[in-house]
Design a protein around this motif. Sequence first.
Motif, PDB file in Angstrom:
ATOM      1  N   PRO A 192      23.268   3.304 -14.691  1.00  0.00           N
ATOM      2  CA  PRO A 192      22.082   3.121 -13.674  1.00  0.00           C
ATOM      3  C   PRO A 192      20.854   3.946 -14.239  1.00  0.00           C
ATOM      4  N   LYS A 193      19.943   3.268 -13.845  1.00  0.00           N
ATOM      5  CA  LYS A 193      18.431   4.180 -13.795  1.00  0.00           C
ATOM      6  C   LYS A 193      17.746   3.967 -12.564  1.00  0.00           C
ATOM      7  N   VAL A 194      16.933   4.927 -12.342  1.00  0.00           N
ATOM      8  CA  VAL A 194      15.901   4.884 -11.206  1.00  0.00           C
ATOM      9  C   VAL A 194      14.392   4.569 -11.466  1.00  0.00           C
ATOM     10  N   LEU A 195      13.910   3.582 -11.001  1.00  0.00           N
ATOM     11  CA  LEU A 195      12.469   3.076 -11.424  1.00  0.00           C
ATOM     12  C   LEU A 195      11.717   3.905 -10.151  1.00  0.00           C
ATOM     13  N   ASP A 196      11.005   4.850 -10.343  1.00  0.00           N
ATOM     14  CA  ASP A 196      10.169   5.669  -9.230  1.00  0.00           C
ATOM     15  C   ASP A 196       8.889   4.918  -9.406  1.00  0.00           C
ATOM     16  N   PHE A 197       8.460   4.358  -8.209  1.00  0.00           N
ATOM     17  CA  PHE A 197       7.347   3.918  -7.957  1.00  0.00           C
ATOM     18  C   PHE A 197       6.723   4.321  -6.744  1.00  0.00           C
ATOM     19  N   PHE A 198       6.978   5.499  -6.408  1.00  0.00           N
ATOM     20  CA  PHE A 198       6.560   6.328  -5.193  1.00  0.00           C
ATOM     21  C   PHE A 198       5.042   6.806  -5.370  1.00  0.00           C
ATOM     22  N   ALA A 214      19.653  -1.086  -5.469  1.00  0.00           N
ATOM     23  CA  ALA A 214      19.455  -0.384  -4.314  1.00  0.00           C
ATOM     24  C   ALA A 214      17.972  -0.083  -4.268  1.00  0.00           C
ATOM     25  N   LEU A 215      17.035  -0.598  -3.363  1.00  0.00           N
ATOM     26  CA  LEU A 215      15.673  -0.634  -3.395  1.00  0.00           C
ATOM     27  C   LEU A 215      15.387   0.002  -1.966  1.00  0.00           C
ATOM     28  N   GLY A 234       0.742  -1.037   0.028  1.00  0.00           N
ATOM     29  CA  GLY A 234      -0.026   0.048  -0.063  1.00  0.00           C
ATOM     30  C   GLY A 234       0.941   1.315   0.028  1.00  0.00           C
ATOM     31  N   GLY A 235       2.256   1.006  -0.061  1.00  0.00           N
ATOM     32  CA  GLY A 235       2.983   2.341  -0.193  1.00  0.00           C
ATOM     33  C   GLY A 235       3.602   2.396  -1.619  1.00  0.00           C
ATOM     34  N   GLY A 236       5.085   2.862  -1.626  1.00  0.00           N
ATOM     35  CA  GLY A 236       5.761   3.013  -2.722  1.00  0.00           C
ATOM     36  C   GLY A 236       7.195   3.142  -2.473  1.00  0.00           C
ATOM     37  N   GLY A 237       8.032   3.265  -3.409  1.00  0.00           N
ATOM     38  CA  GLY A 237       9.600   3.308  -3.436  1.00  0.00           C
ATOM     39  C   GLY A 237      10.196   3.709  -4.653  1.00  0.00           C
ATOM     40  N   PHE A 238      11.601   3.431  -4.580  1.00  0.00           N
ATOM     41  CA  PHE A 238      12.523   3.584  -5.576  1.00  0.00           C
ATOM     42  C   PHE A 238      13.419   2.615  -5.791  1.00  0.00           C
ATOM     43  N   LEU A 239      13.600   2.068  -6.863  1.00  0.00           N
ATOM     44  CA  LEU A 239      14.628   1.119  -7.102  1.00  0.00           C
ATOM     45  C   LEU A 239      16.016   1.761  -8.088  1.00  0.00           C
ATOM     46  N   LEU A 240      17.009   2.007  -7.683  1.00  0.00           N
ATOM     47  CA  LEU A 240      18.158   2.206  -8.387  1.00  0.00           C
ATOM     48  C   LEU A 240      18.898   0.857  -8.918  1.00  0.00           C
TER      49      LEU A 240
END
Length: 522
Positions: free
Chosen positions: A63-69, A355-356, A49-55
């Motif tokens: 590298p890329k950042v997946l923003d699923f915040f 890095a998650l 039910g939250g969110g976050g970021f995967l580098l």
Amino acid sequence: MKQGAVAAGHPETARAAAMVLENGGNAFDAALAAFLASCVAEPVLSSLGGGGFLLARPAGRPPKVLDFFVQTPRRKLRESACDFRPVTADFGTTTQQFHAGFAAMAVPGAVRGVFDAHAALGRMPLKELAEPARMLARDGLTVNPQQAYVFSVVKAILALSADSRALFFRRSDDGTVSDTPLQAGDTFRHPLLADVLDALTHEGPDLFYRGEIARALTDAHAEHGGHLTAEDLRTYRTHIRDPLSVKHDDITIHTNPPPSSGGTLIAFGLEMLRGQALHKLAWGSRAQRRLLARVMDLTGAARATLEVQHGDEWRDRLLDPALLETWRSQIEGRASAYRGTTHISVVDAAGNAAALTVSNGEGSGWMIPGTGIIMNNMLGEEDLLPGGGGPGGPDWLSWPTDSRMTSMMAPTLAIHRDGGEWVLGSGGSRRIRSALLQVLANLFTYGMPLDDAITAPRLHCENGRLSLECDLPDGLAEEWRDPVLWPERNMYFGGVHAVQRTRSGGLDAFADPRRDGAALIV
């Protein structure tokens, strides 16, 4: 041959990642499995039910950042119609006010993020990645002292709904729910979540964003004073961004870019330290702590000043060279007068790095009916809202509609010019930036080994208030207004979990004991 290394916030979280690595999964598979397991093992800090970021740094690629915040809703109820409740979290040495209830919930991105990250980077079937979490939720696990402490800190939030109380509180002899949260040694089970994980891996993310779970969530919001609608869920997307990359001596640091705040603030802090001869100051000395405290205080002040002047554009202006020099000049001679997050670091033998960092805030005190999914309270988080960086605090309904929220989370990859690399991140609300700044300085200025860099006592300074772990050097008490001394290391100062790959390919991993972390090399 070693398969990889993982550092995370709970032994079961780390074990899930290790199982995947041993079974042929890559670092990204392992990080996703660990996140799903953390929703059971660290249920206040981590949730679907939250969110976050995967580098993510695939081997041989940038590298890329997946923003699923989380995202702000598309509509905003009038204040009188909102279910928005102030609650106090009690850390023991200090307290912090949060807000919970339906109107504190932002649009969750975690489910979409898991599926999108798996589609882009994963190797093993998602059903297999979810199996460690599903088994934990079904069979239960023993509550450890750290999680018992977390339950006690946010007891007031966990008690807000009957479903939450039934999950997190002890039962009396007659079977009724007591007023005591689960304690160390008790068994925590989450069977509803086990069923939902099974359903999601079979039916896909539409179950959450368009189907039965979406209807349960939005119907409850319509009835109980929340902002979320079916359109909010249906239109949610993961964003892929280039990381914020900065040079610091022989190190290139890749971290979370705008619109998030944490990476920018860490980069600002590193720039403030440049030229200050930190390496000449003995670690732990009054002068060293004084310099760190002033840099942290200036970082908060710079954010607050630019936010007033430029609104959300402050993140794009903070690293302007001329502005950096203006703030750097204020370090010497300057009168010296908080969030539920967890992190997972993984590397594998093929050279992949993940890095998650994920968060559910402190939770809203409510679960989606029939799912066991604990919803976030991100719209009740002071440091995520306009004005939250300054002493005046935020206007709780000032958030812009349909906008990706900012975050202090800063999953980070540091690469030495000799080829060595470090994957790290932290939980800890506003303390994320100060925790990572100090660990990076310990590693690259003082040359500490990974375990010492993470366990060394920390400090945090913001709005003129200084907090320190373990001791207060002579003289600092007079320079800061009512400094707060924590006699022991505490989760308040973050939880940095990191893995290291040396230039020769050797692996090391260490997880922060402040959050009872666990590290494994497999």
